[in-house]
Scaffold this motif. Structure first.
Motif, PDB file in Angstrom:
ATOM      1  N   SER A 103       0.807  -1.227   0.000  1.00  0.00           N
ATOM      2  CA  SER A 103       0.000   0.000   0.000  1.00  0.00           C
ATOM      3  C   SER A 103       0.833   1.268   0.000  1.00  0.00           C
ATOM      4  O   SER A 103       0.292   2.362  -0.078  1.00  0.00           O
ATOM      5  N   GLY A 104       2.166   1.160   0.186  1.00  0.00           N
ATOM      6  CA  GLY A 104       2.963   2.382   0.220  1.00  0.00           C
ATOM      7  C   GLY A 104       4.363   2.097   0.714  1.00  0.00           C
ATOM      8  O   GLY A 104       4.699   0.964   1.088  1.00  0.00           O
ATOM      9  N   GLY A 105       5.184   3.142   0.704  1.00  0.00           N
ATOM     10  CA  GLY A 105       6.584   2.982   1.073  1.00  0.00           C
ATOM     11  C   GLY A 105       6.756   2.421   2.472  1.00  0.00           C
ATOM     12  O   GLY A 105       7.584   1.519   2.690  1.00  0.00           O
ATOM     13  N   SER A 106       5.989   2.931   3.413  1.00  0.00           N
ATOM     14  CA  SER A 106       6.168   2.463   4.799  1.00  0.00           C
ATOM     15  C   SER A 106       5.848   0.983   4.907  1.00  0.00           C
ATOM     16  O   SER A 106       6.555   0.236   5.586  1.00  0.00           O
ATOM     17  N   GLU A 107       4.796   0.551   4.232  1.00  0.00           N
ATOM     18  CA  GLU A 107       4.458  -0.870   4.322  1.00  0.00           C
ATOM     19  C   GLU A 107       5.551  -1.721   3.666  1.00  0.00           C
ATOM     20  O   GLU A 107       5.949  -2.757   4.214  1.00  0.00           O
ATOM     21  N   SER A 108       6.062  -1.278   2.526  1.00  0.00           N
ATOM     22  CA  SER A 108       7.149  -2.036   1.883  1.00  0.00           C
ATOM     23  C   SER A 108       8.346  -2.128   2.824  1.00  0.00           C
ATOM     24  O   SER A 108       8.979  -3.190   2.944  1.00  0.00           O
ATOM     25  N   ILE A 109       8.649  -1.034   3.495  1.00  0.00           N
ATOM     26  CA  ILE A 109       9.813  -0.996   4.382  1.00  0.00           C
ATOM     27  C   ILE A 109       9.594  -1.884   5.608  1.00  0.00           C
ATOM     28  O   ILE A 109      10.472  -2.663   5.986  1.00  0.00           O
ATOM     29  N   VAL A 110       8.437  -1.777   6.211  1.00  0.00           N
ATOM     30  CA  VAL A 110       8.174  -2.603   7.404  1.00  0.00           C
ATOM     31  C   VAL A 110       8.274  -4.084   7.036  1.00  0.00           C
ATOM     32  O   VAL A 110       8.873  -4.887   7.765  1.00  0.00           O
ATOM     33  N   ALA A 138      18.099   8.317   6.479  1.00  0.00           N
ATOM     34  CA  ALA A 138      17.078   7.312   6.106  1.00  0.00           C
ATOM     35  C   ALA A 138      15.710   7.689   6.687  1.00  0.00           C
ATOM     36  O   ALA A 138      15.612   8.351   7.718  1.00  0.00           O
ATOM     37  N   HIS A 139      14.679   7.248   6.028  1.00  0.00           N
ATOM     38  CA  HIS A 139      13.297   7.611   6.395  1.00  0.00           C
ATOM     39  C   HIS A 139      12.896   6.974   7.737  1.00  0.00           C
ATOM     40  O   HIS A 139      13.292   5.838   8.034  1.00  0.00           O
ATOM     41  N   PRO A 140      12.096   7.672   8.526  1.00  0.00           N
ATOM     42  CA  PRO A 140      11.670   7.114   9.827  1.00  0.00           C
ATOM     43  C   PRO A 140      10.805   5.849   9.737  1.00  0.00           C
ATOM     44  O   PRO A 140      10.526   5.241  10.770  1.00  0.00           O
ATOM     45  N   ALA A 184      17.731   5.778  -2.310  1.00  0.00           N
ATOM     46  CA  ALA A 184      17.939   6.149  -3.718  1.00  0.00           C
ATOM     47  C   ALA A 184      16.742   6.960  -4.219  1.00  0.00           C
ATOM     48  O   ALA A 184      15.902   6.420  -4.906  1.00  0.00           O
ATOM     49  N   PRO A 185      16.697   8.243  -3.918  1.00  0.00           N
ATOM     50  CA  PRO A 185      17.595   9.013  -3.073  1.00  0.00           C
ATOM     51  C   PRO A 185      17.021   9.135  -1.665  1.00  0.00           C
ATOM     52  O   PRO A 185      15.894   8.689  -1.427  1.00  0.00           O
ATOM     53  N   SER A 186      17.772   9.794  -0.770  1.00  0.00           N
ATOM     54  CA  SER A 186      17.224  10.061   0.565  1.00  0.00           C
ATOM     55  C   SER A 186      16.200  11.190   0.439  1.00  0.00           C
ATOM     56  O   SER A 186      16.348  12.074  -0.412  1.00  0.00           O
ATOM     57  N   LEU A 187      15.183  11.122   1.279  1.00  0.00           N
ATOM     58  CA  LEU A 187      14.148  12.167   1.200  1.00  0.00           C
ATOM     59  C   LEU A 187      14.696  13.543   1.589  1.00  0.00           C
ATOM     60  O   LEU A 187      14.409  14.524   0.910  1.00  0.00           O
ATOM     61  N   PRO A 188      15.516  13.665   2.655  1.00  0.00           N
ATOM     62  CA  PRO A 188      15.932  15.026   3.011  1.00  0.00           C
ATOM     63  C   PRO A 188      16.803  15.714   1.964  1.00  0.00           C
ATOM     64  O   PRO A 188      16.627  16.902   1.697  1.00  0.00           O
ATOM     65  N   VAL A 211      17.511  -1.393  -0.268  1.00  0.00           N
ATOM     66  CA  VAL A 211      17.590  -0.088  -0.920  1.00  0.00           C
ATOM     67  C   VAL A 211      16.206   0.548  -0.919  1.00  0.00           C
ATOM     68  O   VAL A 211      15.243  -0.028  -1.430  1.00  0.00           O
ATOM     69  N   ASP A 212      16.138   1.719  -0.315  1.00  0.00           N
ATOM     70  CA  ASP A 212      14.888   2.464  -0.268  1.00  0.00           C
ATOM     71  C   ASP A 212      14.820   3.361  -1.504  1.00  0.00           C
ATOM     72  O   ASP A 212      15.372   4.463  -1.525  1.00  0.00           O
ATOM     73  N   ALA A 213      14.170   2.831  -2.537  1.00  0.00           N
ATOM     74  CA  ALA A 213      13.996   3.610  -3.766  1.00  0.00           C
ATOM     75  C   ALA A 213      12.541   4.070  -3.858  1.00  0.00           C
ATOM     76  O   ALA A 213      11.971   4.143  -4.955  1.00  0.00           O
ATOM     77  N   CYS A 214      11.953   4.348  -2.688  1.00  0.00           N
ATOM     78  CA  CYS A 214      10.552   4.781  -2.683  1.00  0.00           C
ATOM     79  C   CYS A 214      10.371   6.018  -3.557  1.00  0.00           C
ATOM     80  O   CYS A 214       9.414   6.133  -4.305  1.00  0.00           O
ATOM     81  N   VAL A 215      11.322   6.953  -3.460  1.00  0.00           N
ATOM     82  CA  VAL A 215      11.216   8.172  -4.267  1.00  0.00           C
ATOM     83  C   VAL A 215      11.764   7.946  -5.682  1.00  0.00           C
ATOM     84  O   VAL A 215      11.149   8.335  -6.672  1.00  0.00           O
ATOM     85  N   GLY A 216      12.916   7.295  -5.781  1.00  0.00           N
ATOM     86  CA  GLY A 216      13.603   7.247  -7.076  1.00  0.00           C
ATOM     87  C   GLY A 216      13.264   6.061  -7.960  1.00  0.00           C
ATOM     88  O   GLY A 216      13.601   6.053  -9.149  1.00  0.00           O
ATOM     89  N   ALA A 245       9.962   0.558  -3.912  1.00  0.00           N
ATOM     90  CA  ALA A 245       9.760   1.637  -4.893  1.00  0.00           C
ATOM     91  C   ALA A 245       8.267   1.977  -4.911  1.00  0.00           C
ATOM     92  O   ALA A 245       7.428   1.079  -4.984  1.00  0.00           O
ATOM     93  N   ASP A 246       7.975   3.272  -4.839  1.00  0.00           N
ATOM     94  CA  ASP A 246       6.568   3.679  -4.708  1.00  0.00           C
ATOM     95  C   ASP A 246       5.954   4.093  -6.038  1.00  0.00           C
ATOM     96  O   ASP A 246       6.399   5.060  -6.674  1.00  0.00           O
ATOM     97  N   LEU A 247       4.906   3.368  -6.396  1.00  0.00           N
ATOM     98  CA  LEU A 247       4.155   3.752  -7.599  1.00  0.00           C
ATOM     99  C   LEU A 247       3.375   5.032  -7.362  1.00  0.00           C
ATOM    100  O   LEU A 247       3.091   5.773  -8.306  1.00  0.00           O
ATOM    101  N   HIS A 248       3.011   5.293  -6.114  1.00  0.00           N
ATOM    102  CA  HIS A 248       2.214   6.509  -5.861  1.00  0.00           C
ATOM    103  C   HIS A 248       3.086   7.757  -5.716  1.00  0.00           C
ATOM    104  O   HIS A 248       2.588   8.810  -5.359  1.00  0.00           O
ATOM    105  N   LYS A 249       4.385   7.606  -6.009  1.00  0.00           N
ATOM    106  CA  LYS A 249       5.226   8.807  -6.104  1.00  0.00           C
ATOM    107  C   LYS A 249       5.495   9.024  -7.605  1.00  0.00           C
ATOM    108  O   LYS A 249       4.579   9.393  -8.326  1.00  0.00           O
ATOM    109  N   PHE A 250       6.725   8.746  -8.059  1.00  0.00           N
ATOM    110  CA  PHE A 250       7.003   9.056  -9.468  1.00  0.00           C
ATOM    111  C   PHE A 250       6.497   7.990 -10.451  1.00  0.00           C
ATOM    112  O   PHE A 250       6.818   8.033 -11.630  1.00  0.00           O
TER     113      PHE A 250
HETATM  114  C1  LIG Z   1      12.730   7.767   0.882  1.00  0.00           C
HETATM  115  C2  LIG Z   1      11.369   7.433   1.432  1.00  0.00           C
HETATM  116  N1  LIG Z   1      11.147   6.232   1.974  1.00  0.00           N
HETATM  117  C3  LIG Z   1       9.945   5.892   2.474  1.00  0.00           C
HETATM  118  C4  LIG Z   1       8.876   6.766   2.457  1.00  0.00           C
HETATM  119  C5  LIG Z   1       7.552   6.363   3.033  1.00  0.00           C
HETATM  120  O1  LIG Z   1       6.604   6.237   2.031  1.00  0.00           O
HETATM  121  P1  LIG Z   1       5.028   6.313   2.326  1.00  0.00           P
HETATM  122  O2  LIG Z   1       4.752   7.695   2.800  1.00  0.00           O
HETATM  123  O3  LIG Z   1       4.428   5.971   1.010  1.00  0.00           O
HETATM  124  O4  LIG Z   1       4.710   5.315   3.379  1.00  0.00           O
HETATM  125  C6  LIG Z   1       9.059   8.037   1.901  1.00  0.00           C
HETATM  126  C7  LIG Z   1       7.972   9.003   1.867  1.00  0.00           C
HETATM  127  O5  LIG Z   1       8.104  10.118   1.442  1.00  0.00           O
HETATM  128  C8  LIG Z   1      10.338   8.380   1.371  1.00  0.00           C
HETATM  129  O6  LIG Z   1      10.565   9.581   0.841  1.00  0.00           O
END
Ligand SMILES: Cc1ncc(COP(=O)(O)O)c(C=O)c1O
Length: 420
Positions: A103-110, A138-140, A184-188, A211-216, A245-250
């Motif tokens: 459902s999203g980046g956080s779920e993929s990461i968890v 790295a993302h929280p 890839a890349p970091s959010l900040p 590798v957190d490619a949620c954004v890239g 990798a997040d489809l709901h981003k790019f």
């Molecule tokens: C690098 C990165 N990882 C993970 C996430 C978490 O993604 P989500 O908000 O879809 O759970 C984000 C969200 O911006 C992100 O930028």
């Protein structure tokens, strides 16, 4: 119209209301929202009315179907298989690679952290307090995952280039490290971490690298086609065991769509969840959510096929052009500088001369939604295709805000930096 109970709490209306009234009420509620199509920034990835229309129609077509039950809805199973296959082909998946839609980046990461944790426990049953090792950028979502799983997090400093430092990671890796994270890349800061070097370290210590490619994930492969020299980060690098990798981003899909990919199907085994001991027999899921919106699957499938490779490449070119023009505009304003050398379209800028957060306040007062970094203090933009519309207005307001600051016209106020 609002009915309250004796706690002062809103109640379900006694009688249902017609759609036209509800639509008006919701449009009114929207009145204070930013115009997410054109103005930075706030986690909306708008690729044009046509793409939005495709996502909306596909979502509506499958609004009732449940992606938890692929056997009941072969359509959704097929769409998810296609989405995973397309993602793997974009992100370096070899013959053994597999993946799951989430459902999203956080779920993929968890889920990735859970898989790595289970794999680690199977191999190192004696380690009582395994930890995740990751750069401070790295993302929280990893801290959330670690909290859920009762594991520790070791966040380490990054390099002066705002990327993960392989040396610092090497100093901190130990027999208790269950996973290393690279972005890839970091959010900040928008920089792609040196994944090839980190993967070497991970291989040497036999530690799971995610590798957190949620954004890239759905931007970089298209950018790489016309911009040589983009750092590699995908599943083709030996040592990268999973990637999100997040489809709901790019990917420009509707919210609620991401993929978690594994280089090797054996690692995905750790992701499965099965339970038998209740009256209803086998309960099996590969995700944290039970019921999952079929609409999000359908919208992602439709947008991937609607845009195709040429559509994504054209959007990637547009995004990178916009980013270059924002960077030029920011660097032209005396006193402002970019943080590091962002690889894609997430950028951060700060100042050695001014309190950048005061400038952020002034931008906010002019109606711009402002995303901030606290350490170092900076303003932050995630640039998407719609942002060409607002670029000139944004940059001239930014210049004015800096001049206001020069004249001492901006005053400090206390604020909390909220990250999205
Ligand atoms: C690098 C990165 N990882 C993970 C996430 C978490 O993604 P989500 O908000 O879809 O759970 C984000 C969200 O911006 C992100 O930028």
């Amino acid at each position: 119209m609002t009915e309250l109970n004796f706690h002062g709490r809103k109640t379900l209306p006694a009688r249902g209301q017609p759609w036209n009234e509800l639509q008006v009420a919701m449009s009114d509620m929207r009145g204070d929202d930013p115009d997410w199509r054109y103005g930075p920034p706030l986690n909306v990835y708008y690729a044009g009315e046509d793409v939005l229309d495709v996502a909306r129609r596909a979502y509506a077509m499958f609004i009732c179907e449940d992606a938890l039950a692929p056997a009941a809805f072969p359509s959704l199973r097929r769409m998810q298989d296609d989405i995973v296959a397309i993602s793997l082909s974009l992100l370096g998946g070899g013959d053994d690679a597999v993946g799951t839609m989430t459902s999203g980046g956080s779920e993929s990461i968890v889920l990735a952290v859970r898989s790595a944790h289970r794999a680690f426990r199977a191999r190192h049953p004696g380690v009582r307090r395994p930890h995740l090792l990751m750069p401070s950028s790295a993302h929280p979502a990893y801290d959330k995952a670690a909290d859920l799983m009762g594991v520790d997090v070791v966040r380490v400093s990054i390099g002066g280039d705002y990327r993960a430092s392989v040396d610092v990671l090497a100093q901190c890796i130990s027999s208790e490290t269950m996973m290393i994270v690279a972005s890839a890349p970091s959010l900040p800061f928008g920089a792609i971490d040196p994944v090839e070097d980190i993967a070497r370290l991970a291989r040497e210590y036999e530690v799971w690298l995610h590798v957190d490619a949620c954004v890239g994930g759905f931007l970089a492969p298209h950018v790489a086609r016309f911009l040589p020299g983009l750092p590699r980060f995908d599943l083709s690098i030996p040592g990268v065991r999973s990637l999100s990798a997040d489809l709901h981003k790019f990917g420009y899909a509707a919210k609620g769509a991401s993929v978690l990919l594994y280089a090797d199907a054996e690692d995905q085994e750790y992701q499965h969840f099965e339970y038998f001991d209740w009256p209803k027999g086998v309960y099996r899921t590969d995700t944290l959510s039970g019921t999952r919106p079929g609409g999000a699957v359908a919208a992602a499938w439709a947008v991937l096929h609607y845009l195709g490779e040429s559509g994504y490449r054209a959007l990637a070119q547009r995004v990178m052009h916009i980013r270059d023009r924002y960077i030029e505009g920011i660097e032209r304003i005396p006193g402002l500088h970019l943080l590091g050398a962002p690889h894609l379209s997430v950028i951060a800028f700060g100042s050695d001369e001014y309190d950048i957060h005061l400038i952020g306040d002034a931008m906010q007062a002019r109606g711009w939604p402002v995303s901030r970094l606290s350490n170092p203090a900076a303003l932050h933009l995630t640039l998407t295709p719609g942002h060409d519309q607002s670029m000139d207005a944004y940059l001239s307001d930014l210049e004015r805000a800096v001049h206001q600051r020069e004249r001492g016209a901006l005053r400090s106020q206390s604020r909390t930096v909220v990250a999205y």
